[in-house]
Design a protein around this motif. Structure first.
Motif, PDB file in Angstrom:
ATOM      1  N   ILE A 136       0.843  -1.185   0.000  1.00 51.28           N
ATOM      2  CA  ILE A 136       0.000   0.000   0.000  1.00 51.28           C
ATOM      3  C   ILE A 136       0.884   1.242   0.000  1.00 51.28           C
ATOM      4  CG2 ILE A 136      -1.832   1.265   1.174  1.00 51.28           C
ATOM      5  CD1 ILE A 136      -2.724  -1.406   0.089  1.00 51.28           C
ATOM      6  N   TYR A 137       0.928   1.920  -1.122  1.00 54.71           N
ATOM      7  CA  TYR A 137       1.776   3.103  -1.253  1.00 54.71           C
ATOM      8  C   TYR A 137       1.347   4.181  -0.256  1.00 54.71           C
ATOM      9  CZ  TYR A 137       4.157   7.130  -3.267  1.00 54.71           C
ATOM     10  OH  TYR A 137       4.937   8.240  -3.442  1.00 54.71           O
ATOM     11  N   GLY A 138       2.322   4.714   0.468  1.00 53.32           N
ATOM     12  CA  GLY A 138       2.054   5.778   1.420  1.00 53.32           C
ATOM     13  C   GLY A 138       1.663   5.297   2.799  1.00 53.32           C
ATOM     14  N   PHE A 139       1.285   4.018   2.909  1.00 57.38           N
ATOM     15  CA  PHE A 139       0.878   3.481   4.212  1.00 57.38           C
ATOM     16  C   PHE A 139       1.678   2.241   4.597  1.00 57.38           C
ATOM     17  CE2 PHE A 139      -2.831   5.828   2.774  1.00 57.38           C
ATOM     18  CZ  PHE A 139      -3.214   6.508   3.915  1.00 57.38           C
ATOM     19  N   SER A 140       2.671   1.881   3.782  1.00 58.91           N
ATOM     20  CA  SER A 140       3.390   0.630   4.030  1.00 58.91           C
ATOM     21  C   SER A 140       4.078   0.606   5.393  1.00 58.91           C
ATOM     22  CB  SER A 140       4.414   0.375   2.918  1.00 58.91           C
ATOM     23  OG  SER A 140       5.380   1.412   2.866  1.00 58.91           O
ATOM     24  N   ARG A 141       4.672   1.743   5.784  1.00 53.70           N
ATOM     25  CA  ARG A 141       5.401   1.754   7.054  1.00 53.70           C
ATOM     26  C   ARG A 141       4.474   1.528   8.259  1.00 53.70           C
ATOM     27  NH1 ARG A 141      10.379   3.388   8.630  1.00 53.70           N
ATOM     28  NH2 ARG A 141      10.803   4.217   6.543  1.00 53.70           N
ATOM     29  N   PRO A 142       3.366   2.291   8.419  1.00 51.28           N
ATOM     30  CA  PRO A 142       2.494   2.020   9.571  1.00 51.28           C
ATOM     31  C   PRO A 142       1.847   0.643   9.513  1.00 51.28           C
ATOM     32  CG  PRO A 142       1.490   3.632   8.098  1.00 51.28           C
ATOM     33  CD  PRO A 142       2.913   3.471   7.660  1.00 51.28           C
ATOM     34  N   ILE A 143       1.551   0.154   8.299  1.00 49.11           N
ATOM     35  CA  ILE A 143       0.965  -1.182   8.177  1.00 49.11           C
ATOM     36  C   ILE A 143       1.970  -2.238   8.618  1.00 49.11           C
ATOM     37  CG2 ILE A 143       0.143  -2.905   6.522  1.00 49.11           C
ATOM     38  CD1 ILE A 143      -1.160  -0.623   4.973  1.00 49.11           C
ATOM     39  N   GLN A 144       3.235  -2.073   8.221  1.00 53.13           N
ATOM     40  CA  GLN A 144       4.260  -3.025   8.632  1.00 53.13           C
ATOM     41  C   GLN A 144       4.499  -2.974  10.133  1.00 53.13           C
ATOM     42  OE1 GLN A 144       7.649  -2.042   6.222  1.00 53.13           O
ATOM     43  NE2 GLN A 144       6.754  -2.869   4.351  1.00 53.13           N
ATOM     44  N   GLU A 145       4.461  -1.764  10.703  1.00 56.21           N
ATOM     45  CA  GLU A 145       4.626  -1.633  12.155  1.00 56.21           C
ATOM     46  C   GLU A 145       3.488  -2.339  12.880  1.00 56.21           C
ATOM     47  OE1 GLU A 145       7.037  -0.573  13.842  1.00 56.21           O
ATOM     48  OE2 GLU A 145       8.278   0.584  12.442  1.00 56.21           O
TER      49      GLU A 145
END
Length: 211
Positions: A136-145
């Protein structure tokens, strides 16, 4: 970017007991998020290895901030494929798991190895690795966290569930974890390719290898 997780511990229980308890973990009071468990395939090979493929259905709770972003009809269940190989000769038991749906939102690949301890033959070493990614572009970091936090929570529940079964079957002693170290880190850009290659190695084997 790929989130990498590593967990290592020793259990004060024999490999035979741990392997037996693994197959009887569900249901248990610590894993109520596991809804169904089905054996899809099972085979004993010529070299006496046990190959098994199982399909699990688990709850799929989204974080609150994501509920307003993703469709309300997004499935609240996630399907998990688990391939495993038990080698009674080398006293090793390896599992590979990955989610089958919601892969664009997040993909979690896991490899777990149960090995008889060379230093303490009456104990079992467990090494667990996971690779978490999102498309998910733009949300990958919080989703991975979020995925990493959930994975850590679920693996704690899995260990407690295993302990519960061991205690019921064999009277697992107190302080059964001899060594417990948890390491979780985000993969840096320079290490992304390495993490991806390791994740690929951890991917469950293709169906063609079992049928």
């Amino acid at each position: 970017m790929v989130k990498y997780f590593f967990y290592e511990t020793d259990i004060k229980s024999t490999w035979d007991h741990v392997t037996s308890a693994f197959w009887q973990r569900y249901p248990n009071p610590f894993s109520t998020h596991v809804l169904t468990e089905d054996v899809v395939f099972r085979e004993v090979t010529a070299d006496h290895q046990l190959h098994t493929r199982r399909l699990f259905t688990k709850t799929n709770r989204l974080p609150r901030w994501a509920e307003s972003i993703f469709p309300t009809n997004l499935s609240r269940c996630v399907y998990i494929l688990e391939d495993s190989v038990v080698d009674p000769v080398s006293k090793s038991f390896t599992t590979y798991t990955c989610n089958l749906n919601h892969t664009t939102l997040m993909t979690v690949r896991e490899r777990c190895v149960f090995q008889q301890s060379e230093e303490w033959p009456h104990c079992t070493e467990i090494k667990r690795e996971a690779w978490i990614s999102s498309g998910i572009y733009g949300f990958s970091r919080p989703i991975q966290e979020f995925g990493l936090a959930r994975f850590k929570s679920n693996q704690v529940k899995a260990m407690k569930g295993l302990e519960h079964v061991l205690a019921n079957q064999h009277g697992a002693p107190p302080h059964w974890l001899l060594r417990d170290s948890v390491k979780a880190k985000g993969a840096a850009l320079a290490a992304t390719e390495k993490a991806k290659s390791l994740a690929s190695a951890a991917t469950p084997q293709e169906p063609s290898q079992y049928v």
